[in-house]
Design a protein around this motif. Structure first.
Motif, PDB file in Angstrom:
ATOM      1  N   VAL A   1       0.872  -1.177   0.000  1.00  0.00           N
ATOM      2  CA  VAL A   1       0.000   0.000   0.000  1.00  0.00           C
ATOM      3  C   VAL A   1       0.906   1.224   0.000  1.00  0.00           C
ATOM      4  O   VAL A   1       1.703   1.406   0.923  1.00  0.00           O
ATOM      5  N   TRP A   2       0.804   2.030  -1.042  1.00  0.00           N
ATOM      6  CA  TRP A   2       1.607   3.242  -1.153  1.00  0.00           C
ATOM      7  C   TRP A   2       0.767   4.440  -0.762  1.00  0.00           C
ATOM      8  O   TRP A   2      -0.274   4.703  -1.391  1.00  0.00           O
ATOM      9  N   ALA A   3       1.182   5.169   0.239  1.00  0.00           N
ATOM     10  CA  ALA A   3       0.499   6.411   0.596  1.00  0.00           C
ATOM     11  C   ALA A   3       0.544   7.367  -0.602  1.00  0.00           C
ATOM     12  O   ALA A   3       1.552   7.421  -1.314  1.00  0.00           O
ATOM     13  N   TYR A   4      -0.534   8.087  -0.813  1.00  0.00           N
ATOM     14  CA  TYR A   4      -0.602   8.972  -1.984  1.00  0.00           C
ATOM     15  C   TYR A   4       0.523  10.000  -1.982  1.00  0.00           C
ATOM     16  O   TYR A   4       1.073  10.335  -3.033  1.00  0.00           O
ATOM     17  N   ALA A   5       0.894  10.487  -0.795  1.00  0.00           N
ATOM     18  CA  ALA A   5       1.960  11.489  -0.714  1.00  0.00           C
ATOM     19  C   ALA A   5       3.336  10.885  -0.997  1.00  0.00           C
ATOM     20  O   ALA A   5       4.290  11.625  -1.260  1.00  0.00           O
ATOM     21  N   ASP A   6       3.449   9.542  -0.943  1.00  0.00           N
ATOM     22  CA  ASP A   6       4.734   8.883  -1.195  1.00  0.00           C
ATOM     23  C   ASP A   6       4.921   8.453  -2.641  1.00  0.00           C
ATOM     24  O   ASP A   6       5.942   7.848  -2.975  1.00  0.00           O
ATOM     25  N   ILE A   7       3.940   8.719  -3.502  1.00  0.00           N
ATOM     26  CA  ILE A   7       4.097   8.429  -4.929  1.00  0.00           C
ATOM     27  C   ILE A   7       4.933   9.543  -5.532  1.00  0.00           C
ATOM     28  O   ILE A   7       4.558  10.722  -5.486  1.00  0.00           O
ATOM     29  N   ALA A   8       6.096   9.180  -6.077  1.00  0.00           N
ATOM     30  CA  ALA A   8       7.058  10.180  -6.539  1.00  0.00           C
ATOM     31  C   ALA A   8       6.791  10.668  -7.960  1.00  0.00           C
ATOM     32  O   ALA A   8       7.093  11.814  -8.293  1.00  0.00           O
ATOM     33  N   ALA A   9       6.247   9.798  -8.805  1.00  0.00           N
ATOM     34  CA  ALA A   9       6.078  10.188 -10.212  1.00  0.00           C
ATOM     35  C   ALA A   9       5.056   9.301 -10.897  1.00  0.00           C
ATOM     36  O   ALA A   9       4.870   8.136 -10.521  1.00  0.00           O
ATOM     37  N   ILE A  10       4.402   9.881 -11.902  1.00  0.00           N
ATOM     38  CA  ILE A  10       3.510   9.142 -12.789  1.00  0.00           C
ATOM     39  C   ILE A  10       3.847   9.539 -14.223  1.00  0.00           C
ATOM     40  O   ILE A  10       4.008  10.722 -14.522  1.00  0.00           O
ATOM     41  N   ARG A  11       3.971   8.549 -15.077  1.00  0.00           N
ATOM     42  CA  ARG A  11       4.149   8.822 -16.512  1.00  0.00           C
ATOM     43  C   ARG A  11       3.030   8.120 -17.272  1.00  0.00           C
ATOM     44  O   ARG A  11       2.872   6.905 -17.182  1.00  0.00           O
ATOM     45  N   LEU A  12       2.267   8.886 -18.043  1.00  0.00           N
ATOM     46  CA  LEU A  12       1.217   8.342 -18.894  1.00  0.00           C
ATOM     47  C   LEU A  12       1.733   8.254 -20.320  1.00  0.00           C
ATOM     48  O   LEU A  12       2.436   9.152 -20.793  1.00  0.00           O
ATOM     49  N   SER A  13       1.375   7.187 -21.025  1.00  0.00           N
ATOM     50  CA  SER A  13       1.830   7.046 -22.405  1.00  0.00           C
ATOM     51  C   SER A  13       0.852   6.202 -23.205  1.00  0.00           C
ATOM     52  O   SER A  13       0.001   5.503 -22.651  1.00  0.00           O
ATOM     53  N   PHE A  14       0.993   6.296 -24.515  1.00  0.00           N
ATOM     54  CA  PHE A  14       0.186   5.528 -25.472  1.00  0.00           C
ATOM     55  C   PHE A  14       1.061   4.402 -25.990  1.00  0.00           C
ATOM     56  O   PHE A  14       2.094   4.649 -26.602  1.00  0.00           O
ATOM     57  N   ARG A  15       0.673   3.134 -25.727  1.00  0.00           N
ATOM     58  CA  ARG A  15       1.512   2.001 -26.071  1.00  0.00           C
ATOM     59  C   ARG A  15       0.740   0.923 -26.838  1.00  0.00           C
ATOM     60  O   ARG A  15       0.371  -0.102 -26.280  1.00  0.00           O
ATOM     61  N   PRO A  16       0.477   1.140 -28.116  1.00  0.00           N
ATOM     62  CA  PRO A  16      -0.213   0.114 -28.908  1.00  0.00           C
ATOM     63  C   PRO A  16       0.661  -1.112 -29.103  1.00  0.00           C
ATOM     64  O   PRO A  16       1.894  -1.033 -29.110  1.00  0.00           O
ATOM     65  N   VAL A  17       0.013  -2.257 -29.261  1.00  0.00           N
ATOM     66  CA  VAL A  17       0.705  -3.513 -29.573  1.00  0.00           C
ATOM     67  C   VAL A  17      -0.044  -4.171 -30.720  1.00  0.00           C
ATOM     68  O   VAL A  17      -1.119  -3.718 -31.130  1.00  0.00           O
ATOM     69  N   SER A  18       0.516  -5.235 -31.242  1.00  0.00           N
ATOM     70  CA  SER A  18      -0.083  -5.880 -32.409  1.00  0.00           C
ATOM     71  C   SER A  18      -1.498  -6.381 -32.129  1.00  0.00           C
ATOM     72  O   SER A  18      -2.366  -6.342 -33.001  1.00  0.00           O
ATOM     73  N   MET A  19      -1.762  -6.863 -30.912  1.00  0.00           N
ATOM     74  CA  MET A  19      -3.073  -7.409 -30.576  1.00  0.00           C
ATOM     75  C   MET A  19      -4.083  -6.336 -30.177  1.00  0.00           C
ATOM     76  O   MET A  19      -5.278  -6.591 -30.140  1.00  0.00           O
ATOM     77  N   GLN A  20      -3.602  -5.145 -29.862  1.00  0.00           N
ATOM     78  CA  GLN A  20      -4.504  -4.076 -29.426  1.00  0.00           C
ATOM     79  C   GLN A  20      -3.867  -2.726 -29.768  1.00  0.00           C
ATOM     80  O   GLN A  20      -2.916  -2.297 -29.128  1.00  0.00           O
ATOM     81  N   ALA A  21      -4.415  -2.086 -30.799  1.00  0.00           N
ATOM     82  CA  ALA A  21      -3.843  -0.827 -31.285  1.00  0.00           C
ATOM     83  C   ALA A  21      -4.227   0.364 -30.429  1.00  0.00           C
ATOM     84  O   ALA A  21      -3.681   1.452 -30.607  1.00  0.00           O
ATOM     85  N   HIS A  22      -5.164   0.178 -29.495  1.00  0.00           N
ATOM     86  CA  HIS A  22      -5.636   1.290 -28.659  1.00  0.00           C
ATOM     87  C   HIS A  22      -5.353   0.944 -27.200  1.00  0.00           C
ATOM     88  O   HIS A  22      -6.249   0.612 -26.442  1.00  0.00           O
ATOM     89  N   ARG A  23      -4.067   1.036 -26.820  1.00  0.00           N
ATOM     90  CA  ARG A  23      -3.660   0.667 -25.466  1.00  0.00           C
ATOM     91  C   ARG A  23      -2.899   1.807 -24.806  1.00  0.00           C
ATOM     92  O   ARG A  23      -2.056   2.449 -25.420  1.00  0.00           O
ATOM     93  N   PHE A  24      -3.215   2.055 -23.540  1.00  0.00           N
ATOM     94  CA  PHE A  24      -2.592   3.138 -22.790  1.00  0.00           C
ATOM     95  C   PHE A  24      -1.912   2.558 -21.554  1.00  0.00           C
ATOM     96  O   PHE A  24      -2.256   1.479 -21.080  1.00  0.00           O
TER      97      PHE A  24
END
Length: 219
Positions: free
Chosen positions: A68-91
């Protein structure tokens, strides 16, 4: 909240306005004591990866690991778009803890050997709610989107090399009057631009705030 979003869509409002409504709802949910959960299967083997937003923080269960990570202890978030051959709409969301631990949350889940199912709405609600709870906790996390700058530059260089190579082949086909080959190259170039161009456009490196989650990096 769902009825409000649906009504706005029927009235012709934009996706960005719909996301703003969703973020408002997520902010309200941050005050709610009931947990918000999300799960996906990273592969056909093993149990699903499970995540839950609780009063104590972000609870996660990955194979034999859990914490369980306390919300204040989360250091970073990176969002990205990562399609693959089986699913072209993956995040994807990569989350890093202050002690260096990392977890990944994907917007798709394996169902069968031939099916990777999207979980767009559940993923979007969970990630928006996570941001809202982190904001409520006074988090100072680094919020970034897309690829790292070094990876992005390398991807651009690779695309440029491929574009030069395809242009050379097209010119040669036209010069030798191989029009069938030229037509094939044009079709391939169009498909390449559509798929790779979308990946490059969505994954341009950026920094964002809790109030402005980038819509292009959420399903």
């Amino acid at each position: 909240m769902k009825r409000a979003c649906a009504a706005r869509r029927r009235d012709g409002f934009s996706r960005e306005e719909g996301l703003a409504i969703l973020q408002e709802g997520a902010s309200e949910a941050a005050h709610d004591t009931s947990p918000i959960s999300y799960a996906y299967r990273a592969s056909l083997i093993g149990a699903a990866h499970r995540f839950e937003l609780t009063d104590a923080g972000l609870a996660w269960h990955l194979a034999r690991r859990s914490a369980v990570w306390a919300y204040a202890d989360i250091a970073a978030i990176r969002l990205s778009f990562r399609p693959v051959s089986m699913q072209a709409h993956r995040f994807r969301a990569d989350i890093r803890h202050v002690d260096g631990g990392r977890i990944t949350i994907l917007s798709t889940s394996w169902q069968t050997a031939a099916l990777m199912a999207p979980q767009d709405n559940s993923f979007r609600v969970f990630i928006s709610s996570l941001h809202a709870r982190m904001k409520e906790a006074g988090s100072g996390a680094v919020l970034t989107g897309g690829l790292s700058r070094r990876t992005y530059i390398a991807a651009l260089a690779l695309v440029a090399l491929l574009a030069v190579a395809m242009s050379g082949l097209l010119i040669r086909a036209l010069a030798t009057q191989q029009f069938a080959g030229a037509a094939f190259m044009l079709g391939f170039a169009a498909l390449f631009s559509w798929q790779v161009g979308g990946f490059i456009r969505r994954n341009q490196p950026l920094a964002y705030t809790f109030e402005s989650i980038p819509t292009k990096l959420l399903p």
